[in-house]
Scaffold this motif. Sequence first.
Motif, mmCIF file in Angstrom:
data_model
loop_
_atom_site.group_PDB
_atom_site.id
_atom_site.type_symbol
_atom_site.label_atom_id
_atom_site.label_comp_id
_atom_site.label_asym_id
_atom_site.label_seq_id
_atom_site.Cartn_x
_atom_site.Cartn_y
_atom_site.Cartn_z
ATOM 1 N N ALA A 187 0.833 -1.206 0.000
ATOM 2 C CA ALA A 187 0.000 0.000 0.000
ATOM 3 C C ALA A 187 0.866 1.254 0.000
ATOM 4 N N ALA A 188 1.968 1.231 0.761
ATOM 5 C CA ALA A 188 2.873 2.385 0.800
ATOM 6 C C ALA A 188 3.517 2.623 -0.561
ATOM 7 N N ARG A 189 3.875 1.538 -1.256
ATOM 8 C CA ARG A 189 4.467 1.695 -2.587
ATOM 9 C C ARG A 189 3.459 2.299 -3.569
ATOM 10 N N ARG A 190 2.182 1.913 -3.435
ATOM 11 C CA ARG A 190 1.159 2.506 -4.309
ATOM 12 C C ARG A 190 1.097 4.021 -4.139
ATOM 13 N N LEU A 191 1.364 4.466 -2.908
ATOM 14 C CA LEU A 191 1.308 5.907 -2.619
ATOM 15 C C LEU A 191 2.674 6.568 -2.742
ATOM 16 N N ARG A 192 3.675 5.785 -3.174
ATOM 17 C CA ARG A 192 5.048 6.286 -3.319
ATOM 18 C C ARG A 192 5.600 6.805 -1.996
ATOM 19 N N LEU A 193 5.295 6.081 -0.904
ATOM 20 C CA LEU A 193 5.813 6.432 0.415
ATOM 21 C C LEU A 193 7.048 5.590 0.707
ATOM 22 N N SER A 194 8.067 6.222 1.275
ATOM 23 C CA SER A 194 9.288 5.517 1.652
ATOM 24 C C SER A 194 9.146 5.004 3.085
ATOM 25 N N THR A 195 9.279 3.695 3.277
ATOM 26 C CA THR A 195 9.130 3.101 4.614
ATOM 27 C C THR A 195 10.251 2.095 4.852
ATOM 28 N N ASP A 196 10.561 1.875 6.133
ATOM 29 C CA ASP A 196 11.462 0.799 6.522
ATOM 30 C C ASP A 196 10.686 -0.170 7.411
ATOM 31 N N ARG A 197 11.378 -1.185 7.905
ATOM 32 C CA ARG A 197 10.684 -2.205 8.699
ATOM 33 C C ARG A 197 10.075 -1.632 9.968
ATOM 34 N N ALA A 198 10.810 -0.737 10.637
ATOM 35 C CA ALA A 198 10.282 -0.145 11.869
ATOM 36 C C ALA A 198 9.021 0.673 11.579
ATOM 37 N N ALA A 199 9.055 1.427 10.477
ATOM 38 C CA ALA A 199 7.884 2.234 10.121
ATOM 39 C C ALA A 199 6.687 1.352 9.792
ATOM 40 N N ILE A 200 6.941 0.240 9.102
ATOM 41 C CA ILE A 200 5.846 -0.682 8.763
ATOM 42 C C ILE A 200 5.177 -1.197 10.034
ATOM 43 N N ARG A 201 5.983 -1.547 11.040
ATOM 44 C CA ARG A 201 5.410 -2.030 12.307
ATOM 45 C C ARG A 201 4.541 -0.956 12.956
ATOM 46 N N ASP A 202 5.034 0.283 12.975
ATOM 47 C CA ASP A 202 4.265 1.372 13.585
ATOM 48 C C ASP A 202 2.968 1.635 12.814
ATOM 49 N N LEU A 203 3.044 1.583 11.498
ATOM 50 C CA LEU A 203 1.856 1.808 10.684
ATOM 51 C C LEU A 203 0.835 0.693 10.876
ATOM 52 N N ALA A 204 1.308 -0.549 10.987
ATOM 53 C CA ALA A 204 0.394 -1.672 11.246
ATOM 54 C C ALA A 204 -0.320 -1.487 12.577
ATOM 55 N N SER A 205 0.424 -1.065 13.603
ATOM 56 C CA SER A 205 -0.183 -0.843 14.922
ATOM 57 C C SER A 205 -1.233 0.254 14.867
ATOM 58 N N GLU A 206 -0.952 1.319 14.100
ATOM 59 C CA GLU A 206 -1.905 2.430 14.001
ATOM 60 C C GLU A 206 -3.185 1.992 13.291
ATOM 61 N N ILE A 207 -3.053 1.219 12.233
ATOM 62 C CA ILE A 207 -4.234 0.735 11.516
ATOM 63 C C ILE A 207 -5.039 -0.223 12.396
ATOM 64 N N GLU A 208 -4.343 -1.071 13.163
ATOM 65 C CA GLU A 208 -5.056 -1.962 14.089
ATOM 66 C C GLU A 208 -5.821 -1.155 15.128
ATOM 67 N N TRP A 209 -5.173 -0.107 15.671
ATOM 68 C CA TRP A 209 -5.864 0.744 16.657
ATOM 69 C C TRP A 209 -7.113 1.364 16.035
ATOM 70 N N ALA A 210 -6.988 1.861 14.819
ATOM 71 C CA ALA A 210 -8.131 2.501 14.166
ATOM 72 C C ALA A 210 -9.276 1.512 13.976
ATOM 73 N N LYS A 211 -8.955 0.294 13.564
ATOM 74 C CA LYS A 211 -10.017 -0.671 13.266
ATOM 75 C C LYS A 211 -10.697 -1.172 14.532
ATOM 76 N N VAL A 212 -9.921 -1.418 15.625
ATOM 77 C CA VAL A 212 -10.577 -1.863 16.863
ATOM 78 C C VAL A 212 -11.338 -0.725 17.515
ATOM 79 N N SER A 213 -11.004 0.511 17.151
ATOM 80 C CA SER A 213 -11.771 1.674 17.623
ATOM 81 C C SER A 213 -12.966 1.950 16.728
#
Length: 731
Positions: free
Chosen positions: A135-161
């Motif tokens: 998904a980040a590549r579709r938006l041309r966003l530069s991410t590393d492994r640490a950023a991917i983990r943080d983004l996954a956590s944020e999306i999980e928080w949003a969905k359980v909320s």
Amino acid sequence: MSQTSIAGDLGQEQSLEERVLGALDDEQRSVASTLTGPLCVLAGAGTGKTRAITHRIAYGVHAGVYKPQQVLAVTFTARAAAEMRTRLRDLGVAGVQARTFHAAALRQLQFFWPQAIGGQLPGLLDHKATLIADAARRLRLSTDRAAIRDLASEIEWAKVSMLTPDTYLAKTAGRPEPAGFDFTTIARLFQAYEDVKTDRNVIDFEDVLLITIGILQEDPRVAAAVRAQYRHFVVDEYQDVSPLQQRLLQLWLGDRQELCVVGDSSQTIYSFTGATSRHLLEFTRKFPEADVVKLVRDYRSTPEVVKLANDLLAARTREVDAAARRREALGGVAPAKKSVRDSWARPLELIAQRDSGPPPSFEEFTDDEAEAAGTARRIKALVDDGVPASQIAVLYRTNGQSEAYEQALAAAGIGYQLRGGERFFARREVRDAILQLRAASRTAGGDDVPQLVRDVLSSLGYSAEGPQSSGAVRERWESLAALVALADDVAATRRQIPGAQFTLADFVSELDERAAAQHAPTVEGVTLASLHSAKGLEWDAVFLVGLSEGLMPISFANTEEGVDEERRLLYVGITRARKHLALSWSTARTPGGRASRKPTRFLDGLRPDSAPASSGRTGAAPKRRKAAAPAQCRSCGQMLASGAERKVGRCSDCPPAYDEATFEALRQWRLKVATESGVPAFVVFTDATLVAIAESKPADPRQLSAVAGVGASKLDRYGEAVLAIINEPDD
């Protein structure tokens, strides 16, 4: 009152009461005998809440009030659900469903999908990382492994909320920006992630709950079928429910009131995942006729440990009350009762039931390595005094702190297990053992299951006495010994059930169920774990390490609510200890470093010779210094994800760039110095520091001092020798 306590109505069933309820204290018995209507159990740490609710279910089944198949007990981990099923089976109750929210919802979704949606259920996504990266590549966003983990956590928080990409932005006020991205970008990434899932016909774990909720809301036939199946609900760890889980529970329940919830607001430590204690604290608002039972008798910990835990929470309660009095004195309105939406709910005060034990110890060290070495020495003394290594734990705030303790314990010759490492049932020797036991169960006779297990496992290397060596041979024996000990425990429990049979085939079934739930038996070795992962566990001896400002509370806890949750996290750590409790911190990160660290504010007034917390240290953590720019791998240019990688300057996946002979010369020199000094090798330099030295090849003291792990003191002590090895000419 809508509740019906049937204890008094079963005079003719006195033997049943005595058999199921006889071993419970008065409060536990009140829980277990209140079988209908809404019930709220406020249960402090170590007060026997699982015992109370499993006996409640067993009593209801044996008394004919419940049908086993119509009871659904929900908890938050597969391990806890498996333990609940085991206890219910040992109480003679089979057929009760004890599951996590996700497992229960997935079971229903798999059953009702064909009739409610049609077609085949989409595949279940194990991990979000790959799809978020896409998904980040579709938006041309530069991410590393640490950023991917943080983004996954944020999306999980949003969905359980229960937020969507469209509603996400409206709920981000006060939240830190994950991985350095602004919230508008996160919302776009959230939508792109959902699009990628749709394209690949997969769903994630949050979708399991969301889709189940959607079906129950929109299809009256499915909702009626589920409510006909389940008539009585029990929810453990209710302080950890998210809005998404609460909505699913409401749909399961419908307009009925057959709900028992159990929780403790003082153990709310997962708010970053969307969990909230609000539902527990507001339970009597939703159900005004609910019975409320408080479990405060602590059977786990000594009075000394319990007092420290109580004092830790009481200190914050006094601050809250003092602030209310100040507001009132200034003309404000001090509410008679704090709103349950405030971050600090009045805690339960535990009452210790065990005999007295040693007082908790408080110790300050000069640096992290000294703290790890000192902790290892104290652990060795406990083991020498007869405390099993499996009954000792070292708990820390972040997983990155484990490395020093792994090295210190290894240097001391003490085995350890890293919680969150390789799963027990994935180990090769365990898989081989289960295969052998399954084959033997087809022909084995006799009822001495523990001896049969010993006989079978002896062919794989089990013996009554373990090997004196360490390493792989010892680890293999410890795995097999854990299976033998489990056979002993299960056999002893089954013998207490009148008429119960226990065969080798039954034991294999037990292992299969535990493997599915990752409910591993106890393995000999000190446990290394984060405070969050220690929730629900207990040990005879607990070492709480790294208790300095910036780690406890963690530096990014920069709101009052965040600091309050950190205090609760420390409370959870303290209450894991049965008898021995040690709390420690260091004043510097590395040997010779500047001693700028302070012990955590939470221990002000609790540790010897310390004053109560001042008003300046009670609220949010001090403002953090600007974080250093992320380090890049010198080989591939990728961002480095862990402290160990940053110290070396290279991804763990990239091959080392040092000369093997130079590195080996450095190791041999370190071993010689450590032996002469009588200290563990890592106290001289850690492996990561040696690798960094070998790869960077410093030419002078200035370059050597730039290597992570080489402070001023170590530069003075070892610099000349290290540079001589690095700059030694090739033959």
